[in-house]
Design a protein around this motif. Structure first.
Motif, PDB file in Angstrom:
ATOM      1  N   ASP A  53     -37.754  11.201  27.673  1.00 48.72           N
ATOM      2  CA  ASP A  53     -38.219  11.258  29.060  1.00 48.72           C
ATOM      3  C   ASP A  53     -39.033  12.540  29.226  1.00 48.72           C
ATOM      4  O   ASP A  53     -39.295  13.266  28.263  1.00 48.72           O
ATOM      5  CB  ASP A  53     -37.006  11.238  29.998  1.00 48.72           C
ATOM      6  CG  ASP A  53     -37.372  11.020  31.462  1.00 48.72           C
ATOM      7  OD1 ASP A  53     -38.492  10.559  31.736  1.00 48.72           O
ATOM      8  OD2 ASP A  53     -36.525  11.324  32.329  1.00 48.72           O
ATOM      9  N   TYR A  54     -39.427  12.839  30.452  1.00 50.00           N
ATOM     10  CA  TYR A  54     -40.103  14.098  30.755  1.00 50.00           C
ATOM     11  C   TYR A  54     -39.118  15.259  30.627  1.00 50.00           C
ATOM     12  O   TYR A  54     -37.926  15.119  30.930  1.00 50.00           O
ATOM     13  CB  TYR A  54     -40.664  14.081  32.166  1.00 50.00           C
ATOM     14  CG  TYR A  54     -41.812  13.120  32.375  1.00 50.00           C
ATOM     15  CD1 TYR A  54     -43.131  13.534  32.201  1.00 50.00           C
ATOM     16  CD2 TYR A  54     -41.567  11.798  32.750  1.00 50.00           C
ATOM     17  CE1 TYR A  54     -44.183  12.653  32.402  1.00 50.00           C
ATOM     18  CE2 TYR A  54     -42.620  10.911  32.953  1.00 50.00           C
ATOM     19  CZ  TYR A  54     -43.926  11.343  32.773  1.00 50.00           C
ATOM     20  OH  TYR A  54     -44.957  10.470  32.965  1.00 50.00           O
ATOM     21  N   ALA A  55     -39.625  16.408  30.197  1.00 51.71           N
ATOM     22  CA  ALA A  55     -38.846  17.645  30.181  1.00 51.71           C
ATOM     23  C   ALA A  55     -39.749  18.786  30.627  1.00 51.71           C
ATOM     24  O   ALA A  55     -40.869  18.929  30.128  1.00 51.71           O
ATOM     25  CB  ALA A  55     -38.293  17.922  28.788  1.00 51.71           C
ATOM     26  N   PHE A  56     -39.274  19.568  31.577  1.00 52.71           N
ATOM     27  CA  PHE A  56     -40.019  20.717  32.101  1.00 52.71           C
ATOM     28  C   PHE A  56     -39.205  21.989  31.834  1.00 52.71           C
ATOM     29  O   PHE A  56     -37.973  21.970  31.938  1.00 52.71           O
ATOM     30  CB  PHE A  56     -40.245  20.582  33.604  1.00 52.71           C
ATOM     31  CG  PHE A  56     -41.246  19.531  34.000  1.00 52.71           C
ATOM     32  CD1 PHE A  56     -42.499  19.889  34.488  1.00 52.71           C
ATOM     33  CD2 PHE A  56     -40.946  18.179  33.891  1.00 52.71           C
ATOM     34  CE1 PHE A  56     -43.427  18.929  34.848  1.00 52.71           C
ATOM     35  CE2 PHE A  56     -41.871  17.204  34.254  1.00 52.71           C
ATOM     36  CZ  PHE A  56     -43.118  17.585  34.734  1.00 52.71           C
ATOM     37  N   GLY A  57     -39.903  23.080  31.538  1.00 50.92           N
ATOM     38  CA  GLY A  57     -39.179  24.320  31.322  1.00 50.92           C
ATOM     39  C   GLY A  57     -40.032  25.381  30.677  1.00 50.92           C
ATOM     40  O   GLY A  57     -41.255  25.358  30.761  1.00 50.92           O
ATOM     41  N   TYR A  58     -39.366  26.317  29.992  1.00 48.02           N
ATOM     42  CA  TYR A  58     -40.098  27.448  29.432  1.00 48.02           C
ATOM     43  C   TYR A  58     -39.524  27.887  28.093  1.00 48.02           C
ATOM     44  O   TYR A  58     -38.369  27.623  27.748  1.00 48.02           O
ATOM     45  CB  TYR A  58     -40.104  28.630  30.407  1.00 48.02           C
ATOM     46  CG  TYR A  58     -38.775  29.344  30.546  1.00 48.02           C
ATOM     47  CD1 TYR A  58     -38.389  30.340  29.646  1.00 48.02           C
ATOM     48  CD2 TYR A  58     -37.902  29.035  31.585  1.00 48.02           C
ATOM     49  CE1 TYR A  58     -37.170  30.992  29.774  1.00 48.02           C
ATOM     50  CE2 TYR A  58     -36.688  29.686  31.726  1.00 48.02           C
ATOM     51  CZ  TYR A  58     -36.327  30.669  30.811  1.00 48.02           C
ATOM     52  OH  TYR A  58     -35.121  31.301  30.931  1.00 48.02           O
ATOM     53  N   LEU A  59     -40.370  28.581  27.350  1.00 48.05           N
ATOM     54  CA  LEU A  59     -40.025  29.264  26.113  1.00 48.05           C
ATOM     55  C   LEU A  59     -40.249  30.755  26.348  1.00 48.05           C
ATOM     56  O   LEU A  59     -41.326  31.146  26.813  1.00 48.05           O
ATOM     57  CB  LEU A  59     -40.930  28.804  24.970  1.00 48.05           C
ATOM     58  CG  LEU A  59     -41.154  27.302  24.799  1.00 48.05           C
ATOM     59  CD1 LEU A  59     -42.423  27.039  23.998  1.00 48.05           C
ATOM     60  CD2 LEU A  59     -39.960  26.671  24.115  1.00 48.05           C
ATOM     61  N   SER A  60     -39.276  31.591  26.060  1.00 48.54           N
ATOM     62  CA  SER A  60     -39.488  33.027  26.229  1.00 48.54           C
ATOM     63  C   SER A  60     -40.181  33.603  24.999  1.00 48.54           C
ATOM     64  O   SER A  60     -40.151  33.026  23.902  1.00 48.54           O
ATOM     65  CB  SER A  60     -38.158  33.756  26.457  1.00 48.54           C
ATOM     66  OG  SER A  60     -37.492  33.964  25.225  1.00 48.54           O
ATOM     67  N   TYR A  61     -40.782  34.759  25.194  1.00 47.59           N
ATOM     68  CA  TYR A  61     -41.435  35.448  24.067  1.00 47.59           C
ATOM     69  C   TYR A  61     -40.449  35.695  22.936  1.00 47.59           C
ATOM     70  O   TYR A  61     -40.814  35.647  21.754  1.00 47.59           O
ATOM     71  CB  TYR A  61     -42.024  36.780  24.565  1.00 47.59           C
ATOM     72  CG  TYR A  61     -42.510  37.692  23.465  1.00 47.59           C
ATOM     73  CD1 TYR A  61     -43.748  37.474  22.855  1.00 47.59           C
ATOM     74  CD2 TYR A  61     -41.740  38.770  23.040  1.00 47.59           C
ATOM     75  CE1 TYR A  61     -44.202  38.307  21.839  1.00 47.59           C
ATOM     76  CE2 TYR A  61     -42.189  39.618  22.027  1.00 47.59           C
ATOM     77  CZ  TYR A  61     -43.411  39.382  21.425  1.00 47.59           C
ATOM     78  OH  TYR A  61     -43.843  40.217  20.428  1.00 47.59           O
ATOM     79  N   ASP A  62     -39.188  35.928  23.280  1.00 49.15           N
ATOM     80  CA  ASP A  62     -38.209  36.347  22.278  1.00 49.15           C
ATOM     81  C   ASP A  62     -37.741  35.221  21.366  1.00 49.15           C
ATOM     82  O   ASP A  62     -36.919  35.456  20.469  1.00 49.15           O
ATOM     83  CB  ASP A  62     -37.023  37.017  22.980  1.00 49.15           C
ATOM     84  CG  ASP A  62     -37.480  38.258  23.733  1.00 49.15           C
ATOM     85  OD1 ASP A  62     -37.732  39.281  23.076  1.00 49.15           O
ATOM     86  OD2 ASP A  62     -37.641  38.174  24.959  1.00 49.15           O
ATOM     87  N   LEU A  63     -38.281  34.033  21.529  1.00 47.44           N
ATOM     88  CA  LEU A  63     -38.069  32.989  20.531  1.00 47.44           C
ATOM     89  C   LEU A  63     -38.766  33.340  19.224  1.00 47.44           C
ATOM     90  O   LEU A  63     -38.586  32.649  18.217  1.00 47.44           O
ATOM     91  CB  LEU A  63     -38.566  31.636  21.038  1.00 47.44           C
ATOM     92  CG  LEU A  63     -37.810  31.040  22.236  1.00 47.44           C
ATOM     93  CD1 LEU A  63     -38.283  29.619  22.511  1.00 47.44           C
ATOM     94  CD2 LEU A  63     -36.310  31.060  22.032  1.00 47.44           C
ATOM     95  N   LYS A  64     -39.560  34.418  19.227  1.00 44.03           N
ATOM     96  CA  LYS A  64     -40.100  34.965  17.975  1.00 44.03           C
ATOM     97  C   LYS A  64     -38.982  35.224  16.979  1.00 44.03           C
ATOM     98  O   LYS A  64     -39.186  35.133  15.751  1.00 44.03           O
ATOM     99  CB  LYS A  64     -40.855  36.270  18.238  1.00 44.03           C
ATOM    100  CG  LYS A  64     -39.969  37.410  18.743  1.00 44.03           C
ATOM    101  CD  LYS A  64     -40.769  38.663  19.047  1.00 44.03           C
ATOM    102  CE  LYS A  64     -39.893  39.750  19.663  1.00 44.03           C
ATOM    103  NZ  LYS A  64     -38.796  40.232  18.804  1.00 44.03           N
ATOM    104  N   ASN A  65     -37.788  35.526  17.484  1.00 42.24           N
ATOM    105  CA  ASN A  65     -36.650  35.829  16.612  1.00 42.24           C
ATOM    106  C   ASN A  65     -36.101  34.582  15.932  1.00 42.24           C
ATOM    107  O   ASN A  65     -35.329  34.695  14.979  1.00 42.24           O
ATOM    108  CB  ASN A  65     -35.539  36.509  17.416  1.00 42.24           C
ATOM    109  CG  ASN A  65     -36.024  37.739  18.155  1.00 42.24           C
ATOM    110  OD1 ASN A  65     -36.970  38.390  17.718  1.00 42.24           O
ATOM    111  ND2 ASN A  65     -35.406  38.050  19.282  1.00 42.24           N
TER     112      ASN A  65
END
Length: 426
Positions: free
Chosen positions: A75-87
Motif C-alpha cells: 500500500d502507500y507509505a509516507f514518512g522520513y529517513l534521517s541523515y543518521d541512517l548513514k550508520n
C-alpha cells in the motif's frame, strides 16, 4: 490493500489547500507534501493522515526493516529517513548532541489519502471507510483556522561564528591533505522553551518560500516544517532521477540586480565546481543499481529562481536494474551527496568530527512509496524541527566547503539560507 477513489472537481485551489491541511492537522499523524505549482513534482499536493500500521526505528538494520514493512503492507507509505541512517549504510556513528530526539526512521500506512490533482481533490480511502468521504469533504470545506498569537523566544547558535570559521578552516585543511575534496558543513540554531503554532509557522514559511518540495510532517508532538527546494530521489516506473542542489545566490530587490545575480551564479567557477563534484558522486551512486550505460546527466548546473534565493540544480537519471528492491535503490544512494560531500564516506567521517549537533531528520528525506513501488523523496533543508512537549525548536543550515572556500563567505551563505526560518519565527 484495496482503496476506493472518489474525485471532487474544484476550480480554485488557492484557499482549499490550506483548508485541507488545517483539517488534516486535527489528526495525530500527518504528512502534507506541496509542490507549490512547480513542475518538478509528480503531484500538486497530497495529504496523508492517520495510521493503520507504522514502523519507527533507530538506524540498526533500518533499511531492512523498512523493506519488510513496504513488502507487508502493499500500500502507500509516507514518512522520513534521517541523515543518521548513514550508520546503517556504512560503519559510522552519530555521537553529537540530539535535543530534538526524533526516531531515525518513521513510516506509516495512512488510513486516508487526499491528492490535489489537475481535476480537483482525489480521495483514496480504504473500502471500509468509503462512507466517510462525503463527511470529510464537507468538513474540509467548512474548516477555518483560529488566529494564534506569536510568543517571543531567544534563538541561539549551537556553534559560534568564531567556532564555525575555525571549522571551515579545518575542513579546508583536510581537503588540502587530499582525503576529501568537498565537505558539506552544517550548523544548528535552536531555542529552548519555544512555543509556536506549528501549522501557522509552516503556512507562513511556505507563503514566503513556495518551494517544490514543501512538507508539513506531524508525529504526535513532533513536527517538521519544511520549505525544501531539493529532490533527493524519485522513481517513476523504471527510471530513477536525482536533482542535487549546489550553488546559491540571494535575490535582489530590482529586476536588473536580480538578473545580474543569475548571471553571476551561472558563471561562478567555485559554485560550478561544487555542483559538478556532487553530480559525479550521484552518477557513481546510481551506477551500482543502474542498467549498464543508462546513467545520464539530463541537466548540468541549471539556474532556478525561488522566492528567497537562486539555486544551481543538476538532474541525473538512470534505468533501475531488474530485481532491485526500491528500498535497496534508496539505500545505495543514501545519504544524498549534496548533504555530505565527496568522497562520501570520508566526508561523513569529517562531518561527525567537525559539527556540534546530530543532524537527525535535518538533511534526511521525506516522501512516500506507492503500492506499485514508485517513490519520491525530498532533501530536508530550509526546515524547522519542533518537539512540542519539550518546547525545543531547531533549524540547521550549511554550505559546501571546497579548496577555494572563503570561511567568511561560507558563513554568510549559512545566514542567507537561515533567513526564511528566522523571519517566520520572529
Amino acid at each position: 490493500m484495496q482503496r476506493i477513489h472518489r474525485l471532487f472537481e474544484i476550480d480554485d485551489f488557492s484557499s482549499l489547500k490550506n483548508q485541507l491541511l488545517i483539517w488534516g492537522n486535527k489528526h495525530q499523524t500527518v504528512v502534507w507534501l506541496d509542490s507549490n505549482n512547480h513542475k518538478k513534482s509528480n503531484i500538486e499536493g497530497v495529504l496523508a493522515v492517520d495510521k493503520m500500521s507504522y514502523i519507527s526505528s533507530d538506524y540498526m538494520n533500518a533499511f531492512e526493516h523498512l523493506k519488510e514493512f513496504i513488502n507487508s503492507i502493499r500500500d502507500y507509505a509516507f514518512g522520513y529517513l534521517s541523515y543518521d541512517l548513514k550508520n546503517d549504510t556504512e560503519k559510522l556513528s552519530s555521537n553529537n548532541i540530539d535535543d530534538a530526539a526524533f526516531p531515525d526512521l518513521y513510516f506509516f500506512q495512512p488510513k486516508k489519502i487526499i491528492e490535489v490533482c489537475d481535476q480537483g481533490l482525489l480521495f483514496k480511502y480504504p473500502t471500509h471507510l468509503e462512507n466517510e468521504i462525503d463527511t470529510d469533504w464537507k468538513a474540509i470545506q467548512n474548516t477555518t483556522k483560529k488566529e494564534s498569537v506569536k510568543k517571543t523566544f531567544d534563538i541561539q547558535q549551537r556553534t559560534s561564528r568564531e567556532s564555525y570559521l575555525k571549522q571551515v578552516k579545518k575542513a579546508i585543511d583536510e581537503i588540502h591533505k587530499g582525503e576529501v575534496y568537498e565537505i558539506n558543513l552544517c550548523q544548528e540554531f535552536f531555542a529552548k522553551n519555544a512555543e509556536i503554532d506549528p501549522l501557522d509557522t509552516y503556512l507562513d514559511l511556505n507563503s514566503i518560500s513556495k518551494t517544490p518540495f514543501a512538507t508539513f510532517l506531524r508525529m504526535d508532538d513532533k513536527y517538521l516544517l519544511s520549505a525544501s527546494p531539493e529532490r533527493f530521489l524519485q522513481k517513476k516506473k523504471t527510471i530513477l532521477t536525482s536533482e542535487p542542489i549546489k550553488g546559491t545566490a540571494k535575490r535582489e530587490n530590482t529586476p536588473e540586480k536580480d538578473a545580474h545575480q543569475i548571471v553571476a551564479l551561472k558563471n561562478n567557477t567555485k559554485e560550478i565546481a561544487e555542483n559538478v563534484m556532487i553530480v559525479d558522486l550521484v552518477r557513481n551512486d546510481l551506477s551500482h543499481i543502474a542498467e549498464k550505460g543508462s546513467v545520464k546527466v539530463k541537466e548540468l548546473c541549471g539556474i532556478y529562481t525561488f522566492e528567497q534565493v537562486h539555486q544551481m540544480i543538476s538532474s541525473i537519471s538512470c534505468e533501475l536494474k531488474l530485481n532491485i528492491h526500491v528500498v535497496d535503490a534508496i539505500k545505495a544512494c543514501y545519504p544524498m551527496g549534496s548533504m555530505t560531500g565527496a568522497p562520501k564516506i570520508a566526508a561523513m567521517k569529517f562531518i561527525e568530527k567537525l559539527e556540534d549537533s546530530k543532524r537527525g531528520i535535518y538533511s534526511g528525506a521525506v516522501g512516500y512509496f506507492t503500492p506499485d513501488h514508485n517513490f519520491d523523496f525530498n532533501v530536508v533543508i530550509r526546515s524547522i524541527v519542533y518537539h512540542q512537549t519539550k518546547k525545543y525548536l531547531s533549524f540547521s543550515v550549511g554550505s559546501a566547503i571546497t579548496a577555494k572556500a572563503d570561511p567568511e563567505q561560507e558563513y554568510e551563505e549559512c545566514l542567507l539560507k537561515a533567513k526564511a526560518m528566522r523571519q517566520v519565527l520572529s
